[in-house]
Design a protein around this motif. Structure first.
Motif, mmCIF file in Angstrom:
data_model
loop_
_atom_site.group_PDB
_atom_site.id
_atom_site.type_symbol
_atom_site.label_atom_id
_atom_site.label_comp_id
_atom_site.label_asym_id
_atom_site.label_seq_id
_atom_site.Cartn_x
_atom_site.Cartn_y
_atom_site.Cartn_z
ATOM 1 N N LEU A 16 -2.582 7.998 -2.963
ATOM 2 C CA LEU A 16 -2.856 9.033 -1.978
ATOM 3 C C LEU A 16 -2.038 8.990 -0.756
ATOM 4 C CD1 LEU A 16 -6.599 9.666 -2.375
ATOM 5 C CD2 LEU A 16 -4.943 11.469 -2.928
ATOM 6 N N ARG A 17 -1.923 7.544 -0.275
ATOM 7 C CA ARG A 17 -1.465 7.255 0.936
ATOM 8 C C ARG A 17 0.212 7.251 0.749
ATOM 9 N NH1 ARG A 17 -1.398 0.775 2.465
ATOM 10 N NH2 ARG A 17 -0.705 0.062 0.651
ATOM 11 N N THR A 18 0.733 7.331 -0.532
ATOM 12 C CA THR A 18 2.223 7.383 -0.623
ATOM 13 C C THR A 18 2.626 8.361 -1.075
ATOM 14 O OG1 THR A 18 1.995 6.378 -2.752
ATOM 15 C CG2 THR A 18 2.209 4.822 -0.610
ATOM 16 N N GLY A 19 1.857 9.559 -1.669
ATOM 17 C CA GLY A 19 2.421 10.654 -2.278
ATOM 18 C C GLY A 19 2.674 10.350 -3.700
ATOM 19 N N VAL A 30 1.278 -4.164 -2.909
ATOM 20 C CA VAL A 30 1.082 -3.356 -1.974
ATOM 21 C C VAL A 30 -0.293 -3.147 -1.018
ATOM 22 C CG1 VAL A 30 3.085 -2.116 -2.615
ATOM 23 C CG2 VAL A 30 0.918 -1.431 -3.609
ATOM 24 N N MET A 31 -1.303 -3.895 -1.811
ATOM 25 C CA MET A 31 -2.715 -3.703 -1.069
ATOM 26 C C MET A 31 -3.319 -4.990 -1.425
ATOM 27 S SD MET A 31 -5.753 -0.997 -2.011
ATOM 28 C CE MET A 31 -4.661 0.298 -1.699
ATOM 29 N N PRO A 32 -3.199 -5.937 -0.408
ATOM 30 C CA PRO A 32 -3.798 -7.339 -0.700
ATOM 31 C C PRO A 32 -5.225 -7.420 -0.835
ATOM 32 C CG PRO A 32 -3.044 -6.813 1.797
ATOM 33 C CD PRO A 32 -2.755 -5.641 0.949
ATOM 34 N N PHE A 33 -5.468 -8.429 -1.451
ATOM 35 C CA PHE A 33 -6.926 -8.823 -1.704
ATOM 36 C C PHE A 33 -7.231 -9.776 -0.672
ATOM 37 C CE2 PHE A 33 -9.994 -10.679 -5.188
ATOM 38 C CZ PHE A 33 -11.166 -10.156 -4.468
ATOM 39 N N LEU A 55 3.561 1.524 5.587
ATOM 40 C CA LEU A 55 2.645 2.410 4.751
ATOM 41 C C LEU A 55 1.606 2.533 5.662
ATOM 42 C CD1 LEU A 55 2.690 0.758 1.350
ATOM 43 C CD2 LEU A 55 3.581 2.866 1.893
ATOM 44 N N THR A 56 0.964 3.716 5.855
ATOM 45 C CA THR A 56 -0.208 3.936 6.339
ATOM 46 C C THR A 56 -1.296 4.860 5.966
ATOM 47 O OG1 THR A 56 0.771 5.955 7.654
ATOM 48 C CG2 THR A 56 0.854 3.911 8.625
ATOM 49 N N PRO A 57 -2.583 4.663 5.805
ATOM 50 C CA PRO A 57 -2.997 3.735 6.610
ATOM 51 C C PRO A 57 -2.838 2.374 6.082
ATOM 52 C CG PRO A 57 -4.845 4.891 5.518
ATOM 53 C CD PRO A 57 -3.378 5.633 5.132
#
Length: 82
Positions: A16-19, A30-33, A55-57
């Protein structure tokens, strides 16, 4: 064992955030734990000034209780997805 779908939700939020970008090997790149970021060489991702690759958010995965999750000063900008 019961599964919570955390990784599946990570994938959805990132898409959703990157299309729809899927140019990564593993979602943790790309999304750390949050609990493992420092051990995985992503300590800088946890600092509020880090740009997260543009990247946002900013998003991260955690299994922490809501009260233990770091928050911004402007709490209205925080979204907690369960």
């Amino acid at each position: 064992p019961a599964k919570s779908g955390t990784t599946w939700v990570q994938q959805i939020v990132h898409q959703l955030r990157t299309g729809g970008d899927d140019d990564f090997g593993e979602i943790g790149e790309v999304m750390p734990f949050l609990e493992l970021a420092a051990d995985c060489g992503q300590r800088e991702w946890l600092h509020p000034s880090h740009d997260h690759g543009g990247l946002t958010p900013r998003v991260f995965k955690t299994h922490a209780w809501f009260g233990h999750v770091p928050k911004r000063e402007n709490f209205d900008e925080v979204r907690h997805i369960v």
